[in-house]
Design a protein around this motif. Structure first.
Motif: not given
Length: 437
Positions: A375, A399-400, A403, A407
């Motif tokens: 990332l 990870y989500k 992210e 984002k």
């Protein structure tokens, strides 16, 4: 003519369907019983003339036990849900043996792959044996790509065919004679079975199939119009002795997928991670999935077998698949990942260490760690460091979640409570940072 003796052409026609029997052999046998009988050319001409009076399906020369033609009827049959009154249309699968015209039919909810395979399994059980060839129409469920010379079979269909020891020969595109047998079979089923059931109301698939089975028995016992005997009699005398035996167990439905081995020597299948021998890192495998098992194949050889798991995001790892030193796996190690994270910043290093120590085997976290560190390429190291700092405070290390922070640009928003969380040391799955030094 009486001295010479006229052959029984219907008997000649039936005998020709047996394996290895030719017109020349039958003519020789005829001459043995009628020494003054007709010449071979006369015998052939008169047989062909007699054969020409039969309809096109009966006329075709199919060998006993050789071909089973399969397709779906154009018609469907309505089934009513007793609770809701909703009407569903059931599909009608039809299978016809080439030599005897012996017919099987059943209803399924769809023409999809699981129903298509299930219908074949039940058709073979109904016949009590297996033909040499199955001839399907170029149906999407069974044939993934129609081609005049080499049609691509769906891997599950190919797998089923291998289990039964039967070859699949799809009907050629725009070759009506290839399909005549099954199209006639479909017509017979529509006329003698579906038409007879048109005024009945069915409330379940089982009820519809019981009605089809009863009419099927009558259909197979009906005498032929232009030939002696019935489908059942021809099946008993011609096809039954020629069919191959059924395998010990029926085929278990399996789907096939391709999967590439990640650097953590696991493959991802339906959200779960299964280990394979670490030497296969980066290789593409064929994965066979049944209701309870998952098998991995490399170049046709089975390399791993696991119980299937429904747990998404979790790992099934066989210790024998792991490299002895944990150093192979493309030279990825927990220490190397920690060092990479340290270049981004202390929060990133701490978060990566937290992720690595949260799994029973650190290799199970490699995929997630690599994703997090990458990332930094998309958002820059400074933003990744800020996102990791925020994630540590929130106690959310996936990870989500990182992210999502990046984002939605949450990495530069202040949190009410700016304090770092200490790494937990007391979880049974966790070794603590000292494990890697």
């Amino acid at each position: 003519a009486q001295v010479r003796g006229e052959p029984d052409w219907s008997l000649v026609h039936q005998e020709l369907r047996r394996k290895g029997v030719t017109l020349f052999l039958l003519w020789q046998e005829y001459r043995e019983t009628h020494p003054e009988g007709y010449q071979y050319s006369w015998f052939c001409d008169h047989y062909r003339a007699w054969q020409g009076k039969l309809d096109v399906v009966m006329r075709q020369d199919h060998r006993a036990g050789e071909k089973l033609f399969v397709d779906y009827a154009g018609q469907t049959t309505p089934v009513v849900d007793r609770g809701t009154g909703e009407i569903r249309e059931a599909q009608i699968f039809v299978a016809v043996l080439g030599a005897s015209n012996y017919t099987y039919a059943e209803a399924t909810w769809t023409q999809g792959l699981p129903d298509w395979i299930g219908s074949h399994r039940r058709a073979f059980a109904f016949l009590g044996g297996v033909p040499e060839l199955v001839v399907p129409d170029n149906l999407r469920a069974g044939v993934s790509k129609a081609h005049r010379y080499e049609p691509d079979l769906n891997p599950t269909y190919q797998d089923m065919a291998s289990h039964y020891g039967v070859a699949v020969l799809p009907a050629r595109v725009r070759r009506p004679r290839d399909k005549a047998k099954v199209e006639a079979g479909v017509l017979v089923v529509e006329r003698w079975i579906l038409a007879a059931l048109r005024r009945r109301t069915f409330f379940s698939l089982a009820e519809l199939n019981a009605a089809i089975a009863g009419l099927l028995e009558k259909l197979n016992a009906r005498p032929f119009k232009k030939l002696p005997g019935s489908r059942q009699q021809h099946f008993d005398s011609l096809d039954t002795p020629a069919l191959q035996p059924l395998p010990a167990a029926p085929y278990e439905y399996a789907e096939w997928k391709k999967a590439r081995v990640h650097i953590d020597y696991h493959v991802a299948v339906e959200g779960h991670y299964y280990s394979v021998p670490y030497a296969l890192i980066k290789k593409q495998l064929d994965v066979r999935i049944t209701q309870n098992t998952l098998e991995c194949f490399y170049r046709g050889n089975r390399v791993a077998s696991h119980r299937r798991s429904q747990q998404k995001g979790r790992h099934t790892t066989v210790p024998a698949h792991m490299p002895e030193s944990h150093r192979q796996a493309g030279e990825w190690t927990p220490q190397r990942l920690s060092n990479w994270a340290a270049k981004t910043g202390p929060a990133t290093e701490k978060l990566i260490t937290t992720v690595l120590t949260s799994r029973r085997h650190p290799q199970q976290a490699y995929r997630s760690c690599l994703g997090i560190l990458r990332l930094g390429k998309a958002y820059g190291d400074a933003r990744l460091e800020a996102a990791c700092r925020r994630a540590l405070i929130l106690g959310s290390h996936s990870y989500k979640s990182i992210e999502s922070i990046l984002k939605h640009r949450l990495d530069d928003k202040p949190l009410a409570e700016q304090q770092e969380l200490a790494l937990p040391e007391d979880h049974d799955n966790i070794r603590g940072p000292s494990y890697y030094h």
